[in-house]
Write a protein that holds these residues in place. Structure first.
Motif, short mmCIF file in Angstrom:
data_model
loop_
_atom_site.label_atom_id
_atom_site.label_comp_id
_atom_site.label_asym_id
_atom_site.label_seq_id
_atom_site.Cartn_x
_atom_site.Cartn_y
_atom_site.Cartn_z
N ILE A 22 51.46 22.73 22.05
CA ILE A 22 50.02 22.99 22.09
C ILE A 22 49.70 24.40 21.62
N LEU A 23 50.51 25.38 21.99
CA LEU A 23 50.24 26.76 21.54
C LEU A 23 50.28 26.88 20.02
N GLN A 24 51.20 26.18 19.37
CA GLN A 24 51.29 26.22 17.91
C GLN A 24 50.08 25.56 17.27
N VAL A 25 49.65 24.46 17.83
CA VAL A 25 48.47 23.76 17.31
C VAL A 25 47.24 24.65 17.44
N ALA A 26 47.09 25.29 18.60
CA ALA A 26 45.96 26.20 18.81
C ALA A 26 46.00 27.35 17.82
N GLU A 27 47.16 27.93 17.60
CA GLU A 27 47.29 29.04 16.66
C GLU A 27 46.91 28.61 15.25
N ARG A 28 47.38 27.43 14.84
CA ARG A 28 47.03 26.90 13.51
C ARG A 28 45.53 26.71 13.37
N ALA A 29 44.88 26.35 14.49
CA ALA A 29 43.44 26.10 14.48
C ALA A 29 42.63 27.39 14.58
N GLY A 30 43.32 28.52 14.81
CA GLY A 30 42.62 29.78 14.97
C GLY A 30 42.02 29.95 16.35
N VAL A 31 42.58 29.22 17.33
CA VAL A 31 42.08 29.25 18.70
C VAL A 31 43.06 30.06 19.55
N PHE A 32 42.54 30.97 20.36
CA PHE A 32 43.38 31.81 21.21
C PHE A 32 43.50 31.21 22.60
N ILE A 33 44.75 31.05 23.04
CA ILE A 33 45.04 30.67 24.42
C ILE A 33 45.84 31.82 25.01
N ALA A 34 45.33 32.43 26.08
CA ALA A 34 46.02 33.54 26.73
C ALA A 34 47.38 33.06 27.24
N THR A 35 48.38 33.92 27.12
CA THR A 35 49.71 33.61 27.64
C THR A 35 50.23 34.79 28.45
N GLY A 36 51.20 34.51 29.26
CA GLY A 36 51.83 35.56 30.06
C GLY A 36 53.33 35.43 29.94
N CYS A 37 53.91 34.62 30.80
CA CYS A 37 55.37 34.52 30.89
C CYS A 37 55.99 33.61 29.82
N LEU A 38 55.22 32.70 29.26
CA LEU A 38 55.69 31.69 28.30
C LEU A 38 56.74 30.74 28.89
N CYS A 45 48.17 30.45 30.78
CA CYS A 45 47.83 29.56 29.67
C CYS A 45 47.32 28.20 30.15
N GLU A 46 46.88 28.12 31.39
CA GLU A 46 46.43 26.85 31.96
C GLU A 46 45.20 26.33 31.22
N VAL A 47 45.27 25.08 30.81
CA VAL A 47 44.16 24.40 30.13
C VAL A 47 43.96 23.06 30.80
N GLU A 48 42.80 22.46 30.55
CA GLU A 48 42.50 21.15 31.11
C GLU A 48 42.39 20.15 29.97
N LEU A 49 43.09 19.04 30.10
CA LEU A 49 43.01 17.98 29.10
C LEU A 49 41.82 17.08 29.42
N ASP A 50 41.45 16.23 28.48
CA ASP A 50 40.27 15.38 28.64
C ASP A 50 40.37 14.41 29.82
N ASN A 51 41.57 14.16 30.29
CA ASN A 51 41.74 13.28 31.44
C ASN A 51 41.72 14.07 32.75
N GLU A 52 41.27 15.33 32.68
CA GLU A 52 41.14 16.25 33.81
C GLU A 52 42.48 16.71 34.37
N THR A 54 45.42 19.30 34.50
CA THR A 54 45.61 20.71 34.21
C THR A 54 47.08 20.95 33.89
N ILE A 55 47.33 21.60 32.75
CA ILE A 55 48.71 21.85 32.31
C ILE A 55 48.85 23.30 31.85
N CYS A 56 50.07 23.76 31.75
CA CYS A 56 50.36 25.06 31.14
C CYS A 56 50.66 24.80 29.66
N ALA A 57 49.83 25.36 28.79
CA ALA A 57 49.95 25.10 27.35
C ALA A 57 51.27 25.62 26.78
N CYS A 58 51.84 26.67 27.39
CA CYS A 58 53.06 27.28 26.83
C CYS A 58 54.28 26.36 26.92
#
Length: 79
Positions: A22-38, A45-52, A54-58
C-alpha cells in the motif's frame, strides 16, 4: 487483474496490482502516508479501508478479492 484504489480524503485514484504494498501504491499516486517504525508497531501509518477495517499501511498490501478499494488516510497532527 488491476485493482482501482482510491485514496481519501484527497480522492486520488490509481490502478494497482494485488499484493502490491500500500505504501508503494500511495507513493506512485503522489499521496503521503505518515510512517514511523515501518514494522506495524507504532501505528503512525494506520489507515481505514472501505470495509471499515483499520490496518497499518507499512505492513499491508493491496488485496486481490475485490475490483476497487478505498483507503482513508487519517490526518494525525502528532505524526
Amino acid at each position: 487483474m488491476s485493482i482501482k484504489v482510491c485514496f481519501l480524503p484527497d480522492n486520488v485514484t490509481i490502478e494497482a496490482e494485488p499484493g502490491e504494498p500500500i505504501l508503494q501504491v500511495a507513493e506512485r499516486a503522489g499521496v503521503f502516508i505518515a510512517t514511523g517504525c515501518l514494522m506495524g508497531s507504532c501505528h503512525a501509518c494506520e489507515v481505514e479501508l472501505d470495509n471499515e477495517e483499520t490496518i497499518c499501511a507499512c505492513i499491508s498490501s493491496i488485496p486481490g478479492d475485490q475490483p476497487e478499494l478505498t483507503v482513508n488516510i487519517y490526518d494525525d497532527p502528532t505524526w
